[in-house]
Design a protein around this motif. Sequence first.
Motif, PDB file in Angstrom:
ATOM      1  N   ARG A  29       0.015  -3.773 -11.457  1.00  0.00           N
ATOM      2  CA  ARG A  29      -0.583  -2.648 -12.173  1.00  0.00           C
ATOM      3  C   ARG A  29      -1.455  -3.194 -13.292  1.00  0.00           C
ATOM      4  N   PRO A  30      -2.703  -3.400 -13.000  1.00  0.00           N
ATOM      5  CA  PRO A  30      -3.597  -4.036 -13.982  1.00  0.00           C
ATOM      6  C   PRO A  30      -3.744  -3.212 -15.255  1.00  0.00           C
ATOM      7  N   ASP A  31      -3.649  -1.885 -15.139  1.00  0.00           N
ATOM      8  CA  ASP A  31      -3.626  -1.058 -16.343  1.00  0.00           C
ATOM      9  C   ASP A  31      -2.737   0.142 -16.052  1.00  0.00           C
ATOM     10  N   SER A  32      -2.624   1.032 -17.010  1.00  0.00           N
ATOM     11  CA  SER A  32      -1.628   2.095 -16.860  1.00  0.00           C
ATOM     12  C   SER A  32      -2.010   3.123 -15.800  1.00  0.00           C
ATOM     13  N   GLU A  33      -3.258   3.117 -15.388  1.00  0.00           N
ATOM     14  CA  GLU A  33      -3.699   4.147 -14.431  1.00  0.00           C
ATOM     15  C   GLU A  33      -3.961   3.652 -13.010  1.00  0.00           C
ATOM     16  N   HIS A  34      -3.926   2.317 -12.851  1.00  0.00           N
ATOM     17  CA  HIS A  34      -4.286   1.788 -11.537  1.00  0.00           C
ATOM     18  C   HIS A  34      -3.218   0.890 -10.938  1.00  0.00           C
ATOM     19  N   THR A  35      -3.228   0.845  -9.654  1.00  0.00           N
ATOM     20  CA  THR A  35      -2.303  -0.007  -8.899  1.00  0.00           C
ATOM     21  C   THR A  35      -3.107  -0.821  -7.898  1.00  0.00           C
ATOM     22  N   VAL A  36      -2.730  -2.091  -7.754  1.00  0.00           N
ATOM     23  CA  VAL A  36      -3.324  -2.885  -6.680  1.00  0.00           C
ATOM     24  C   VAL A  36      -2.373  -2.846  -5.495  1.00  0.00           C
ATOM     25  N   VAL A  37      -2.945  -2.462  -4.365  1.00  0.00           N
ATOM     26  CA  VAL A  37      -2.165  -2.288  -3.143  1.00  0.00           C
ATOM     27  C   VAL A  37      -2.662  -3.293  -2.106  1.00  0.00           C
ATOM     28  N   ARG A  38      -1.703  -3.903  -1.399  1.00  0.00           N
ATOM     29  CA  ARG A  38      -2.082  -4.881  -0.387  1.00  0.00           C
ATOM     30  C   ARG A  38      -1.792  -4.363   1.011  1.00  0.00           C
ATOM     31  N   MET A  39      -2.756  -4.526   1.917  1.00  0.00           N
ATOM     32  CA  MET A  39      -2.524  -4.279   3.340  1.00  0.00           C
ATOM     33  C   MET A  39      -2.731  -5.598   4.064  1.00  0.00           C
ATOM     34  N   THR A  40      -1.765  -5.944   4.863  1.00  0.00           N
ATOM     35  CA  THR A  40      -1.780  -7.243   5.524  1.00  0.00           C
ATOM     36  C   THR A  40      -1.677  -7.073   7.030  1.00  0.00           C
ATOM     37  N   CYS A  41      -2.506  -7.801   7.751  1.00  0.00           N
ATOM     38  CA  CYS A  41      -2.383  -7.817   9.204  1.00  0.00           C
ATOM     39  C   CYS A  41      -1.758  -9.139   9.626  1.00  0.00           C
ATOM     40  N   SER A  42      -1.057  -9.110  10.727  1.00  0.00           N
ATOM     41  CA  SER A  42      -0.398 -10.325  11.196  1.00  0.00           C
ATOM     42  C   SER A  42      -0.775 -10.564  12.657  1.00  0.00           C
ATOM     43  N   TRP A  43      -0.188 -11.619  13.216  1.00  0.00           N
ATOM     44  CA  TRP A  43      -0.401 -11.906  14.640  1.00  0.00           C
ATOM     45  C   TRP A  43       0.059 -10.711  15.482  1.00  0.00           C
ATOM     46  N   ALA A  44       0.942  -9.873  14.920  1.00  0.00           N
ATOM     47  CA  ALA A  44       1.535  -8.787  15.699  1.00  0.00           C
ATOM     48  C   ALA A  44       0.803  -7.460  15.530  1.00  0.00           C
ATOM     49  N   THR A  45      -0.141  -7.422  14.606  1.00  0.00           N
ATOM     50  CA  THR A  45      -0.897  -6.186  14.420  1.00  0.00           C
ATOM     51  C   THR A  45      -1.847  -5.986  15.600  1.00  0.00           C
ATOM     52  N   THR A  46      -1.906  -4.755  16.123  1.00  0.00           N
ATOM     53  CA  THR A  46      -2.760  -4.508  17.299  1.00  0.00           C
ATOM     54  C   THR A  46      -3.912  -3.568  16.954  1.00  0.00           C
ATOM     55  N   GLN A  47      -4.851  -3.538  17.879  1.00  0.00           N
ATOM     56  CA  GLN A  47      -5.975  -2.614  17.738  1.00  0.00           C
ATOM     57  C   GLN A  47      -5.446  -1.186  17.629  1.00  0.00           C
ATOM     58  N   GLU A  48      -4.377  -0.892  18.345  1.00  0.00           N
ATOM     59  CA  GLU A  48      -3.798   0.453  18.299  1.00  0.00           C
ATOM     60  C   GLU A  48      -3.279   0.769  16.894  1.00  0.00           C
ATOM     61  N   ASP A  49      -2.707  -0.226  16.257  1.00  0.00           N
ATOM     62  CA  ASP A  49      -2.209  -0.003  14.891  1.00  0.00           C
ATOM     63  C   ASP A  49      -3.357   0.392  13.962  1.00  0.00           C
ATOM     64  N   ILE A  50      -4.485  -0.267  14.149  1.00  0.00           N
ATOM     65  CA  ILE A  50      -5.655   0.026  13.313  1.00  0.00           C
ATOM     66  C   ILE A  50      -6.194   1.426  13.656  1.00  0.00           C
ATOM     67  N   ASP A  51      -6.239   1.685  14.941  1.00  0.00           N
ATOM     68  CA  ASP A  51      -6.723   3.001  15.374  1.00  0.00           C
ATOM     69  C   ASP A  51      -5.871   4.108  14.776  1.00  0.00           C
ATOM     70  N   GLN A  52      -4.604   3.849  14.681  1.00  0.00           N
ATOM     71  CA  GLN A  52      -3.711   4.864  14.144  1.00  0.00           C
ATOM     72  C   GLN A  52      -3.997   5.134  12.660  1.00  0.00           C
ATOM     73  N   VAL A  53      -4.326   4.067  11.951  1.00  0.00           N
ATOM     74  CA  VAL A  53      -4.716   4.232  10.546  1.00  0.00           C
ATOM     75  C   VAL A  53      -5.964   5.125  10.481  1.00  0.00           C
ATOM     76  N   ASP A  54      -6.919   4.783  11.335  1.00  0.00           N
ATOM     77  CA  ASP A  54      -8.166   5.540  11.402  1.00  0.00           C
ATOM     78  C   ASP A  54      -7.868   7.021  11.670  1.00  0.00           C
ATOM     79  N   ALA A  55      -6.998   7.227  12.626  1.00  0.00           N
ATOM     80  CA  ALA A  55      -6.653   8.599  13.010  1.00  0.00           C
ATOM     81  C   ALA A  55      -5.983   9.350  11.858  1.00  0.00           C
ATOM     82  N   MET A  56      -5.122   8.655  11.154  1.00  0.00           N
ATOM     83  CA  MET A  56      -4.430   9.314  10.051  1.00  0.00           C
ATOM     84  C   MET A  56      -5.413   9.744   8.962  1.00  0.00           C
TER      85      MET A  56
END
Lengths: 378, 378, 378, 378
Positions: free
Chosen positions: A341-368
């Motif tokens: 939390r660099p300051d009181s109003e913001h948060t740094v969020v991490r998204m990580t892909c791995s060897w197991a992440t698939t195109q479908e997983d990404i598509d699902q994010v897109d869909a959401m």
Amino acid sequence: MHSFRNDYMEGAHPFVLERIVQTNNEQYIGYTEDNLCKKGRSAIRSAIVRSDNKGTLRSAGIIPAALQVEFVAGGTMANLVSIAASLRPHECAIAAPDAHINVHETGAIEACGHKVLVTDDADGMLSVAGIDAVMKEHEYGRSFHMVKPRLLYVSFATETGLVLSLSELTALRSYATSKDLLLFIDGARLAVGLTSKDCDVTLADICAAADIFTIGGTKNGALFGEAIVVRNPDIQRDFRYIMKQKGAVMAKGRLLGAQFDALFSATGAQAGVEEAFEDEPLYLSLGRHSNAMAARLKEVLKRHGFDSFISDSPTNQQFLLLENHVAQDFMHAFDADEISRPDSEHTVVRMTCSWATTQEDIDQVDAMFSQAEANVEA
Amino acid sequence: MHSFRNDYMEGAHPFVLERIVQTNNEQYIGYTEDNLCKKGRSAIRSAIVRSDNKGTLRSAGIIPAALQVEFVAGGTMANLVSIAASLRPHECAIAAPDAHINVHETGAIEACGHKVLVTDDADGMLSVAGIDAVMKEHEYGRSFHMVKPRLLYVSFATETGLVLSLSELTALRSYATSKDLLLFIDGARLAVGLTSKDCDVTLADICAAADIFTIGGTKNGALFGEAIVVRNPDIQRDFRYIMKQKGAVMAKGRLLGAQFDALFSATGAQAGVEEAFEDEPLYLSLGRHSNAMAARLKEVLKRHGFDSFISDSPTNQQFLLLENHVAQDFMHAFDADEISRPDSEHTVVRMTCSWATTQEDIDQVDAMFSQAEANVEA
Amino acid sequence: MHSFRNDYMEGAHPFVLERIVQTNNEQYIGYTEDNLCKKGRSAIRSAIVRSDNKGTLRSAGIIPAALQVEFVAGGTMANLVSIAASLRPHECAIAAPDAHINVHETGAIEACGHKVLVTDDADGMLSVAGIDAVMKEHEYGRSFHMVKPRLLYVSFATETGLVLSLSELTALRSYATSKDLLLFIDGARLAVGLTSKDCDVTLADICAAADIFTIGGTKNGALFGEAIVVRNPDIQRDFRYIMKQKGAVMAKGRLLGAQFDALFSATGAQAGVEEAFEDEPLYLSLGRHSNAMAARLKEVLKRHGFDSFISDSPTNQQFLLLENHVAQDFMHAFDADEISRPDSEHTVVRMTCSWATTQEDIDQVDAMFSQAEANVEA
Amino acid sequence: MHSFRNDYMEGAHPFVLERIVQTNNEQYIGYTEDNLCKKGRSAIRSAIVRSDNKGTLRSAGIIPAALQVEFVAGGTMANLVSIAASLRPHECAIAAPDAHINVHETGAIEACGHKVLVTDDADGMLSVAGIDAVMKEHEYGRSFHMVKPRLLYVSFATETGLVLSLSELTALRSYATSKDLLLFIDGARLAVGLTSKDCDVTLADICAAADIFTIGGTKNGALFGEAIVVRNPDIQRDFRYIMKQKGAVMAKGRLLGAQFDALFSATGAQAGVEEAFEDEPLYLSLGRHSNAMAARLKEVLKRHGFDSFISDSPTNQQFLLLENHVAQDFMHAFDADEISRPDSEHTVVRMTCSWATTQEDIDQVDAMFSQAEANVEA
């Protein structure tokens, strides 16, 4: 829903797991002195040599057979063993403030007796300028009242997903040589680093530059385990004693040998990795896949208006600066990881892909996102 | 010509030396278990009680007899023993960047296994704001991946000659209590701190605030030696084992006992210190003298055009920022000490007064300046 | 030919391996904070409670939920983390001369800063008499010049295959309590100990006696991994910080959780272990199997004239004292392990059975002896 | 009545104290970089060379100017700094069971991370046979599972007052060289060792044999302080960093320099020591005096029927085995020191003579015995 929290949420890549299963009933002697470890070591040495397309190793007179390759269970262990074996009591490491050893290893290096001096480099990108400022302060005093800088620590890729260029790496090596410093490269995420877009560094370059470096398996398709490659003969001396003293020599080292053999003797193509490049080892292909997924994820995020990335990471970790309430929703939706939390109003969020992440997983994010946008419009 | 390089260039104040000489042929048992140490301990406890003009100790329920007082040969030893006895392996100290333990003890704390986290406070003036930023970073993670802050380190006076006010000290104590932190006060230069102009802190206040603190003799009239006062019973437990393990228990502890008895049971007036205030212990009078000399020296320097002090130090150390060539001449003339080079054109030079600096020494500085000025005019 | 060199030559028992394979593609959070670890912890606590047939835990007021259960990759790691978390810098361990921490961990405990004092007990069988002699020496001095004994280390089963009786274990506990000592039980071979012939100690007894103990998986059917059970709340405090600092927290802790869940939530019968006793956990059944094989092996050896066992081991390790040339042949034939050379003419050879040793393996040994005897006769 | 409890009950020999007093008001720079330390170092080097009557140093090619001489405040400090500077983390010391580092330094060596392996040698008399047995055990394994022996520790004179012969010393050196071991000689009582009856070892022999050794001042006429002589260049490297890190560099090193200059540049005759031999340094004469007093005391003791000495000590410490009740009376009468209780009925009592013990003190002991005997007869 796939979790994007980190790159060690799954077990092993099936090809790697298979090796463990296949050899399960075979008997091997202990403590990484077995034949599977021998094969694993050999596969790593071969991969290093094959990657030497610029002839760097040859011109540096580095003989593959003279590289010591060891296996340990985890990353902090790999770091503390490597550094403990490299330093005398009054010597210390220099690292960027973000360095894993400086922040997230509960003082493991200090527990071995050594101070970690930090430069003012951002994003883990240790630079000659940053080091030189620290060195000047200590050379100025040049005296026994201060610790003696002796080892440079840099992660490849860095903790925030960036990657040194070959010229930056070479500059670190030259500087280290000129000041009698050792260079340690933490390769917990070596695969994503080496296969990142525009990366001009090879495994051979890493090996030629570093006195000692690690090859991370835990975050790149292994069930667990890291390899340590010790090039500098002074550090090789009695290295295994230091390992044992720190509890780092696995009784069933075979598990590590089998995995690294799978990762380095097979090609990514053989193991069915779509993104595999030419005949590169599976190890690199898995990193390449992770990066590819992250690039697509990034595109999806941008397309949906999330473009406040804190760094232009070409690797599998992407960091977004979000308002706190947005961050909460975001993390809830994608099981992303809260980083700071660099300051009181913001948060740094991490998204990580791995060897197991698939195109479908990404598509699902897109869909959401699309669904959410539709809901808002409606 | 008197040297202004530092405050440990002479032996002991004659009154202190005399005690060592007087008792030289007497036989005492070893390891600070003798009667001279008993007297030294008692004298320190009494001085603490006598200084409690605000009743702080009484209202805090601190019983002088319950204070553990130990003696060691030097300052780094005092610091490392105190901190090693206070922390478990994963716990760490928080200090300002200038802190002696962070910069000038060759990693002594890290060699005991503990990280030193730094705030962004300048001039060694550890502040609640500075600490709180570090704490927030660690509480946010609140997790075993990071070291656990446990001890605040602050020097009184600080490394650049400044002095905490009572309200600042009280704030540190309150903060420490609220966060279950220990407060360690490094009193290597305690005497000059307590007797500095406008200082509203007493020895009793130090004792009430700190879990453990040191009383520096080496830089204030002793031949050598530091006292450690341990107020917190948890730190008292087996403290002497830790001392012994670190080589800090002197076989002839009598030497330390005799000196601290002289410094705390005699008044400055009895020992002939001109600046002695009321019936304060010799220890304080010697600090008062050092400060008085430094104030006069400062005046002389200013009068002759040297007024670029980097801090408004009310104590015995004065730091001037000078152009390099001026600094060279200056250090040559007065045997001042080179401290740092903040940029390529400037040098920070330190002039220090001690219990042994005399009015004549200051006059001579004045005269040298006047002579030089006359030469220039001529 | 089956190798009898040690009990960690194979991978995992199929039932255990299956759990890892089954869960391989599932995503879990890291650092042993996942649900598989939760299940593994729960299974261990349940097994402890179920083994409390004498009501020892209940009468001692030990609440299973208050037991802290942690997982690490290996035995030396388990030992060093447990001891580092238990001791202050000047405190030390007392152990038998044969103790693993004293001989075969490359000074891992000393590297954490602690001395290991040894008794004169043989075969790792730490005794009250042995401890008391060491204690008396230190109490006599009762002083800060000597280390302070604080922790008793004993292996169950011992390094030479012997097993404490309940009365011996209780005596150690009573003595420890009377002297304010901690009791640490190294259970690297806990399963074979608890299921050995005539053993009257249960898992609950171990838990009631020890302040902290380990449950070894590596040598008893796990792919790898040890559990640490911390009963003493003082040692529990911040235990995970110490683990992390030593590199002992696995990123994919799930692997350890899954295995210990398999070993403790399933019964031996469910996993198909022939020797399984009632509804004991698979963990114990595997030890029981190893012991059974070793007993048969011992019988075969004796029948063929090899009866110079150095200890009457009821567990899976059998040690023979042989003339050097016989030992060489023996080790060549059975891949037995050379342990020591007590004098210039003799060698101690170890034959070890594991969960993977079969009746056929033993029969083959028998057949080889018979064949050799026939050859000699011919 | 003179106390015979130990040899550090008085302050400094008057000749030594005088140097401190004389130089008290002079200003010197800090941290043993001053001119008094320079003189002290030079005096020690000269004494070493002058003692080389057999030409040992010359034939070994040892150049006095290449010897590094350092000063520290006490004996445990000297030992721990020397050993910490000599060993890598997995390396250890070998010592006799009685060795000071093994018993009476609260685990100082282990706190630096190193195991102390013990031989079965009695009375601190480390022998090649004793070492070789330990070495064989470790060479046999020759493996990273055990610590690596690297340094031999022996006291000269030993903790029970005995003295190695030149042939024993030479044998240790040869063995050390043949096995790549370092030899550290703890000279806390070097003076009484070198000047003991029948001793054929010189200061030069010590220097030629040891890689590093200490010259004890605390127990031989100094106010306090030990010199460390580092002959081996590998140990010299950055030795002062290690010192500083351990808190061993005195700010007023001048005190140590002045004392060792007095002890080594003056002859015993110049300082008025009656027993002074030829032109030997005061340092040796003081040891000679202590030994002479102890020899007379021994004679007195024997004459009065006390002849159960546990060792035939030719040095200043004499150890008597007495029945408990006799021991009590004895210690009460002469303020002797209780050392141990070998069984329930006996006590070992130590009587020690120092540079300050006089013929009159011995006579008084004689008189007390005579008086007591007369009382019994009456």
